[in-house]
Design a protein around this motif. Structure first.
Motif, mmCIF file in Angstrom:
data_model
loop_
_atom_site.group_PDB
_atom_site.id
_atom_site.type_symbol
_atom_site.label_atom_id
_atom_site.label_comp_id
_atom_site.label_asym_id
_atom_site.label_seq_id
_atom_site.Cartn_x
_atom_site.Cartn_y
_atom_site.Cartn_z
ATOM 1 N N LYS A 241 0.833 -1.206 0.000
ATOM 2 C CA LYS A 241 0.000 0.000 0.000
ATOM 3 C C LYS A 241 0.865 1.253 0.000
ATOM 4 C CE LYS A 241 -3.648 -2.368 2.586
ATOM 5 N NZ LYS A 241 -4.405 -2.449 3.866
ATOM 6 N N ARG A 242 2.160 1.081 0.302
ATOM 7 C CA ARG A 242 3.100 2.205 0.375
ATOM 8 C C ARG A 242 4.104 2.196 -0.761
ATOM 9 N NH1 ARG A 242 2.865 4.166 5.529
ATOM 10 N NH2 ARG A 242 3.435 6.113 4.479
ATOM 11 N N ALA A 243 4.235 1.063 -1.445
ATOM 12 C CA ALA A 243 5.198 0.934 -2.538
ATOM 13 C C ALA A 243 4.646 -0.024 -3.592
ATOM 14 C CB ALA A 243 6.538 0.431 -2.021
ATOM 15 N N LYS A 244 4.922 0.265 -4.854
ATOM 16 C CA LYS A 244 4.428 -0.574 -5.940
ATOM 17 C C LYS A 244 5.169 -1.904 -6.016
ATOM 18 C CE LYS A 244 3.380 3.626 -8.551
ATOM 19 N NZ LYS A 244 3.770 4.481 -9.703
ATOM 20 N N LYS A 245 6.408 -1.902 -5.581
ATOM 21 C CA LYS A 245 7.215 -3.122 -5.560
ATOM 22 C C LYS A 245 7.990 -3.151 -4.259
ATOM 23 C CE LYS A 245 9.199 -4.239 -9.381
ATOM 24 N NZ LYS A 245 10.132 -4.284 -10.546
ATOM 25 N N VAL A 246 7.999 -4.309 -3.586
ATOM 26 C CA VAL A 246 8.660 -4.450 -2.289
ATOM 27 C C VAL A 246 9.662 -5.596 -2.362
ATOM 28 C CG1 VAL A 246 8.354 -4.911 0.171
ATOM 29 C CG2 VAL A 246 6.629 -3.577 -1.070
ATOM 30 N N VAL A 247 10.905 -5.306 -2.023
ATOM 31 C CA VAL A 247 11.961 -6.311 -1.985
ATOM 32 C C VAL A 247 12.327 -6.550 -0.524
ATOM 33 C CG1 VAL A 247 14.319 -6.891 -2.686
ATOM 34 C CG2 VAL A 247 12.835 -5.595 -4.234
ATOM 35 N N ILE A 248 12.115 -7.778 -0.050
ATOM 36 C CA ILE A 248 12.387 -8.126 1.348
ATOM 37 C C ILE A 248 13.510 -9.153 1.398
ATOM 38 C CG2 ILE A 248 11.453 -9.041 3.504
ATOM 39 C CD1 ILE A 248 8.704 -8.110 2.653
ATOM 40 N N THR A 249 14.591 -8.807 2.088
ATOM 41 C CA THR A 249 15.698 -9.753 2.250
ATOM 42 C C THR A 249 15.404 -10.678 3.418
ATOM 43 O OG1 THR A 249 16.938 -8.206 3.639
ATOM 44 C CG2 THR A 249 17.358 -8.137 1.278
ATOM 45 N N LEU A 250 15.776 -11.954 3.255
ATOM 46 C CA LEU A 250 15.441 -12.986 4.231
ATOM 47 C C LEU A 250 16.685 -13.641 4.817
ATOM 48 C CD1 LEU A 250 12.694 -14.659 1.999
ATOM 49 C CD2 LEU A 250 12.333 -12.914 3.773
ATOM 50 N N GLY A 251 17.799 -12.904 4.845
ATOM 51 C CA GLY A 251 19.042 -13.466 5.350
ATOM 52 C C GLY A 251 19.487 -14.620 4.462
ATOM 53 N N PRO A 252 19.961 -15.715 5.049
ATOM 54 C CA PRO A 252 20.440 -16.841 4.239
ATOM 55 C C PRO A 252 19.346 -17.513 3.418
ATOM 56 C CG PRO A 252 20.349 -17.416 6.577
ATOM 57 C CD PRO A 252 20.126 -15.941 6.494
ATOM 58 N N LYS A 253 18.073 -17.192 3.719
ATOM 59 C CA LYS A 253 16.962 -17.795 2.965
ATOM 60 C C LYS A 253 16.749 -17.138 1.602
ATOM 61 C CE LYS A 253 14.196 -17.109 6.440
ATOM 62 N NZ LYS A 253 12.966 -17.040 7.272
ATOM 63 N N GLY A 254 17.354 -15.967 1.374
ATOM 64 C CA GLY A 254 17.266 -15.353 0.064
ATOM 65 C C GLY A 254 16.542 -14.026 0.039
ATOM 66 N N VAL A 255 15.860 -13.762 -1.062
ATOM 67 C CA VAL A 255 15.183 -12.488 -1.292
ATOM 68 C C VAL A 255 13.804 -12.744 -1.900
ATOM 69 C CG1 VAL A 255 15.208 -10.341 -2.653
ATOM 70 C CG2 VAL A 255 17.330 -11.190 -1.646
ATOM 71 N N SER A 256 12.793 -12.027 -1.407
ATOM 72 C CA SER A 256 11.456 -12.093 -1.986
ATOM 73 C C SER A 256 11.100 -10.752 -2.602
ATOM 74 C CB SER A 256 10.413 -12.467 -0.924
ATOM 75 O OG SER A 256 10.534 -13.817 -0.532
ATOM 76 N N VAL A 257 10.490 -10.799 -3.776
ATOM 77 C CA VAL A 257 10.037 -9.599 -4.474
ATOM 78 C C VAL A 257 8.517 -9.670 -4.607
ATOM 79 C CG1 VAL A 257 10.253 -8.168 -6.529
ATOM 80 C CG2 VAL A 257 12.197 -9.556 -5.768
ATOM 81 N N PHE A 258 7.833 -8.660 -4.100
ATOM 82 C CA PHE A 258 6.375 -8.644 -4.102
ATOM 83 C C PHE A 258 5.850 -7.503 -4.970
ATOM 84 C CE2 PHE A 258 7.640 -10.587 -0.110
ATOM 85 C CZ PHE A 258 6.741 -11.646 0.044
ATOM 86 N N LEU A 259 4.869 -7.827 -5.805
ATOM 87 C CA LEU A 259 4.057 -6.836 -6.489
ATOM 88 C C LEU A 259 2.606 -7.104 -6.103
ATOM 89 C CD1 LEU A 259 6.595 -7.501 -8.587
ATOM 90 C CD2 LEU A 259 5.416 -5.750 -9.897
ATOM 91 N N GLU A 260 1.700 -6.296 -6.583
ATOM 92 C CA GLU A 260 0.304 -6.423 -6.157
ATOM 93 C C GLU A 260 -0.256 -7.825 -6.388
ATOM 94 O OE1 GLU A 260 -4.000 -4.141 -6.711
ATOM 95 O OE2 GLU A 260 -2.306 -3.626 -8.006
ATOM 96 N N ASN A 261 0.085 -8.420 -7.510
ATOM 97 C CA ASN A 261 -0.494 -9.724 -7.844
ATOM 98 C C ASN A 261 0.532 -10.821 -8.069
ATOM 99 O OD1 ASN A 261 -3.295 -8.818 -7.903
ATOM 100 N ND2 ASN A 261 -2.715 -7.679 -9.756
ATOM 101 N N SER A 262 1.747 -10.624 -7.558
ATOM 102 C CA SER A 262 2.758 -11.655 -7.771
ATOM 103 C C SER A 262 3.807 -11.640 -6.671
ATOM 104 C CB SER A 262 3.438 -11.473 -9.131
ATOM 105 O OG SER A 262 4.212 -10.295 -9.153
#
Length: 331
Positions: A241-262
């Motif tokens: 709701k604050r950003a069109k694309k969100v990149v969240i780092t998960l430490g050794p588990k990697g990286v997740s990239v979120f968009l509204e529908n993916s």
């Protein structure tokens, strides 16, 4: 075509790294894993203690956004950095460090007196980094250091969350965002550190603004703390709701990239971590490089994960240009 892929706005700090024990942090009342702002007298006392007890492991240019821009330029991108240092020895070292990395500045035009900011990075045996920072004159970063004509020539404005404790820096953020909006420039931001969303949430919230920015970087702890949720998926829905694309780092588990529908999650690499300082900065720099080169999110996230895995394998928040070229060749 934009002159700069990214125009960054952030603190300018010279890092001093130390290998310390958990007991040292406890004995000195230092909150592990966070960045804590300290006054000048406290800085010098702690610095003397660290040097006498452990000795300096490494000195390097630092600052969250600066580290990200160095990562971007050494991959082959172009960047300008708006920051504040003085003409002292630390400031000269910092200016040359950015120039050597290919990051453009106009620091030489400022001729500011006062102490350049410094950060003591304390790394425990578990590779966790804890930082105590004396901001020096970067605490007063303001619209006077922006050079908005340079921002007008960028594809992205990138804002460092560490700025929000400073009222003058918050004014600079607002001015930069207004310019970006007027020029059709995309806006990215990083939360920078759990301490920012824990102790300065109101400032972070204001920096994000009422209109969704284009890209937000944060780690898992920051995401959960800011959104007051208990899962990354739930936090991402709030952050979208604050950003069109969100990149969240998960430490050794990697990286997740979120968009509204993916959602895309790229797994991390198994490495022997030595120092986590700069890992998140490298993720942002590498991802922004891919973003500005027209890569898809999965490829950008894979580059970010690979680069971050190498960063944590040695001391210091940055890779050499040669290391980054080797990584990039694999993509």
């Amino acid at each position: 075509m934009a002159k700069y892929d990214v125009y960054g706005l952030g603190n300018a700090l010279v890092d001093k790294e130390f290998e310390v024990t958990e007991q040292f942090l406890a004995d000195n009342g230092i909150e592990k894993g966070l960045m804590t702002l300290i006054e000048e007298d406290t800085h010098f006392k702690l610095l003397d203690n660290l040097i006498n007890t452990y000795g300096i492991k490494k000195r390097a240019g630092g600052g969250s956004a600066a580290n990200s821009l160095v990562g971007l330029t050494q991959f082959g991108g172009s960047a300008f950095y708006a920051c504040k240092v003085s003409q002292d020895e630390y400031g000269q070292f910092y200016s040359q460090d950015l120039a050597d990395a290919g990051v453009q500045t106009r620091i030489s035009e400022l001729a500011i007196e006062g102490p350049t900011g410094k950060c003591m990075v304390m790394v425990t045996p578990d590779a966790e980094r804890t930082m105590n920072t004396y901001l020096g004159i970067t605490a007063d970063l303001s619209v006077n250091e922006l050079f908005l004509d340079e921002l007008a020539q960028a594809e992205y404005l990138y804002i460092e969350g560490y700025l929000v404790p400073s009222p003058t820096a918050c004014e600079a953020i607002e001015a930069a965002k207004a310019k970006a909006k007027a020029e059709g420039i995309k806006v990215a931001m990083t939360f920078s550190d759990p301490s920012m969303v824990k102790y300065f949430k109101e400032g972070v919230d204001k920096a994000l603004g009422n209109e969704a920015i284009d890209l937000l970087f944060c780690n898992e702890e920051e995401a959960l703390t800011f959104t007051e949720t208990d899962s990354v998926a739930a936090a991402a829905q709030v952050l979208l709701k604050r950003a069109k694309k969100v990149v969240i780092t998960l430490g050794p588990k990697g990286v997740s990239v979120f968009l509204e529908n993916s959602e895309i999650t790229v797994p991390g690499h198994s490495v022997d971590a030595v120092d986590t300082n700069g890992a998140g900065d490298m993720v942002a720099g590498a991802f922004l490089y891919g973003e500005t080169q027209g890569w898809d999110d999965e490829k950008s996230a894979k580059l970010a994960c690979k680069a971050a895995s190498i960063v944590v394998s040695h001391f210091g928040p940055r890779l050499t240009a040669e290391q980054q070229k080797e990584i990039l060749n694999a993509f």
